[in-house]
Design a protein around this motif. Structure first.
Motif, PDB file in Angstrom:
ATOM      1  N   LYS A  43       0.833  -1.204   0.000  1.00 39.90           N
ATOM      2  CA  LYS A  43       0.000   0.000   0.000  1.00 39.90           C
ATOM      3  C   LYS A  43       0.865   1.250   0.000  1.00 39.90           C
ATOM      4  O   LYS A  43       2.048   1.211   0.337  1.00 39.90           O
ATOM      5  CB  LYS A  43      -0.935  -0.003   1.216  1.00 39.90           C
ATOM      6  N   GLU A  44       0.252   2.362  -0.353  1.00 39.89           N
ATOM      7  CA  GLU A  44       0.963   3.636  -0.334  1.00 39.89           C
ATOM      8  C   GLU A  44       1.123   4.132   1.104  1.00 39.89           C
ATOM      9  O   GLU A  44       0.371   3.755   1.996  1.00 39.89           O
ATOM     10  CB  GLU A  44       0.192   4.674  -1.162  1.00 39.89           C
ATOM     11  N   ARG A  45       2.130   4.976   1.272  1.00 35.79           N
ATOM     12  CA  ARG A  45       2.340   5.595   2.572  1.00 35.79           C
ATOM     13  C   ARG A  45       1.144   6.463   2.924  1.00 35.79           C
ATOM     14  O   ARG A  45       0.651   7.228   2.092  1.00 35.79           O
ATOM     15  CB  ARG A  45       3.630   6.413   2.567  1.00 35.79           C
ATOM     16  N   THR A 106       0.667  18.899   8.003  1.00 40.27           N
ATOM     17  CA  THR A 106      -0.100  18.164   7.027  1.00 40.27           C
ATOM     18  C   THR A 106       0.246  16.686   7.130  1.00 40.27           C
ATOM     19  O   THR A 106       1.360  16.339   7.569  1.00 40.27           O
ATOM     20  CB  THR A 106       0.174  18.665   5.603  1.00 40.27           C
ATOM     21  N   VAL A 107      -0.671  15.840   6.728  1.00 36.73           N
ATOM     22  CA  VAL A 107      -0.398  14.410   6.652  1.00 36.73           C
ATOM     23  C   VAL A 107      -0.177  13.969   5.213  1.00 36.73           C
ATOM     24  O   VAL A 107      -0.243  12.787   4.898  1.00 36.73           O
ATOM     25  CB  VAL A 107      -1.499  13.575   7.341  1.00 36.73           C
ATOM     26  N   VAL A 108       0.072  14.939   4.366  1.00 38.17           N
ATOM     27  CA  VAL A 108       0.511  14.662   2.999  1.00 38.17           C
ATOM     28  C   VAL A 108       2.031  14.538   3.024  1.00 38.17           C
ATOM     29  O   VAL A 108       2.717  15.369   3.626  1.00 38.17           O
ATOM     30  CB  VAL A 108       0.069  15.785   2.051  1.00 38.17           C
ATOM     31  N   ALA A 109       2.556  13.513   2.403  1.00 35.98           N
ATOM     32  CA  ALA A 109       3.978  13.194   2.529  1.00 35.98           C
ATOM     33  C   ALA A 109       4.902  14.143   1.771  1.00 35.98           C
ATOM     34  O   ALA A 109       6.026  14.407   2.220  1.00 35.98           O
ATOM     35  CB  ALA A 109       4.213  11.763   2.061  1.00 35.98           C
ATOM     36  N   GLU A 110       4.458  14.674   0.661  1.00 34.80           N
ATOM     37  CA  GLU A 110       5.371  15.393  -0.233  1.00 34.80           C
ATOM     38  C   GLU A 110       6.134  16.551   0.397  1.00 34.80           C
ATOM     39  O   GLU A 110       7.304  16.752   0.075  1.00 34.80           O
ATOM     40  CB  GLU A 110       4.614  15.881  -1.478  1.00 34.80           C
ATOM     41  N   PRO A 111       5.532  17.362   1.261  1.00 30.89           N
ATOM     42  CA  PRO A 111       6.285  18.493   1.805  1.00 30.89           C
ATOM     43  C   PRO A 111       7.426  18.126   2.743  1.00 30.89           C
ATOM     44  O   PRO A 111       8.286  18.954   3.016  1.00 30.89           O
ATOM     45  CB  PRO A 111       5.225  19.289   2.569  1.00 30.89           C
ATOM     46  N   TYR A 112       7.449  16.899   3.235  1.00 27.26           N
ATOM     47  CA  TYR A 112       8.424  16.538   4.263  1.00 27.26           C
ATOM     48  C   TYR A 112       9.722  16.056   3.639  1.00 27.26           C
ATOM     49  O   TYR A 112       9.739  15.111   2.844  1.00 27.26           O
ATOM     50  CB  TYR A 112       7.860  15.451   5.178  1.00 27.26           C
ATOM     51  N   ASP A 113      10.818  16.688   4.029  1.00 28.96           N
ATOM     52  CA  ASP A 113      12.135  16.308   3.513  1.00 28.96           C
ATOM     53  C   ASP A 113      12.907  15.396   4.446  1.00 28.96           C
ATOM     54  O   ASP A 113      13.892  14.786   4.032  1.00 28.96           O
ATOM     55  CB  ASP A 113      12.974  17.568   3.254  1.00 28.96           C
ATOM     56  N   TYR A 114      12.499  15.331   5.717  1.00 28.60           N
ATOM     57  CA  TYR A 114      13.275  14.588   6.700  1.00 28.60           C
ATOM     58  C   TYR A 114      12.423  13.463   7.286  1.00 28.60           C
ATOM     59  O   TYR A 114      11.338  13.722   7.822  1.00 28.60           O
ATOM     60  CB  TYR A 114      13.769  15.515   7.816  1.00 28.60           C
ATOM     61  N   TRP A 115      12.948  12.265   7.193  1.00 30.04           N
ATOM     62  CA  TRP A 115      12.224  11.064   7.597  1.00 30.04           C
ATOM     63  C   TRP A 115      13.121  10.175   8.457  1.00 30.04           C
ATOM     64  O   TRP A 115      14.344  10.121   8.260  1.00 30.04           O
ATOM     65  CB  TRP A 115      11.798  10.256   6.366  1.00 30.04           C
ATOM     66  N   GLY A 116      12.482   9.463   9.369  1.00 27.79           N
ATOM     67  CA  GLY A 116      13.189   8.425  10.092  1.00 27.79           C
ATOM     68  C   GLY A 116      13.231   7.147   9.278  1.00 27.79           C
ATOM     69  O   GLY A 116      12.704   7.088   8.157  1.00 27.79           O
TER      70      GLY A 116
END
Length: 125
Positions: A43-45, A106-116
């Motif tokens: 599934k998608e994130r 937001t819970v949209v993934a695109e704006p986030y550059d930093y992830w664990g």
């Protein structure tokens, strides 16, 4: 340098609870928006919850309201995701993310550059 480390994932039975942690370094968790996402196999994130900077009013997607609780501990520089009444459909890798330039959250993934790197939650009897 911004760094996020998730922990707390486990194999749990349906109806159980978990508290996931997102420990940050390189910034203060109170200064930036932080969100939790999950990705189930095939599934998608999916974004599930977020907190704005300097604001503890949480946002949740409808399907997790009442079972998920996001919180922030500024002393420990950690954001938590408490998950209660776990269901098999909660099985996924859970990620936290942050983005210094984000106004609001937001819970949209695109704006986030930093992830664990993610932590695995498996709900099964």
């Amino acid at each position: 340098q911004i760094h996020l480390v998730e922990s707390g994932g486990a194999l749990v039975q349906p109806g159980g609870s978990l508290r996931l942690s997102c420990t940050a370094s390189g910034f203060a968790v109170n200064d930036y928006a932080i969100a939790w996402f999950r990705q189930a196999p095939g599934k998608e994130r999916e974004g599930v919850s977020c907190l704005k900077s300097r604001d503890n009013k949480p946002y949740y997607i409808e399907s997790v309201k009442g079972r998920f609780t996001i919180s922030r501990d500024n002393q420990k520089n950690t954001v938590y995701l408490q998950i209660d009444n776990l269901k098999p459909e909660d099985t996924a890798v859970y990620y936290c993310a942050t983005e210094p330039r984000l106004v609001g959250c937001t819970v949209v993934a695109e704006p986030y550059d930093y992830w664990g790197q993610g932590t695995q939650v498996t709900v099964s009897s």
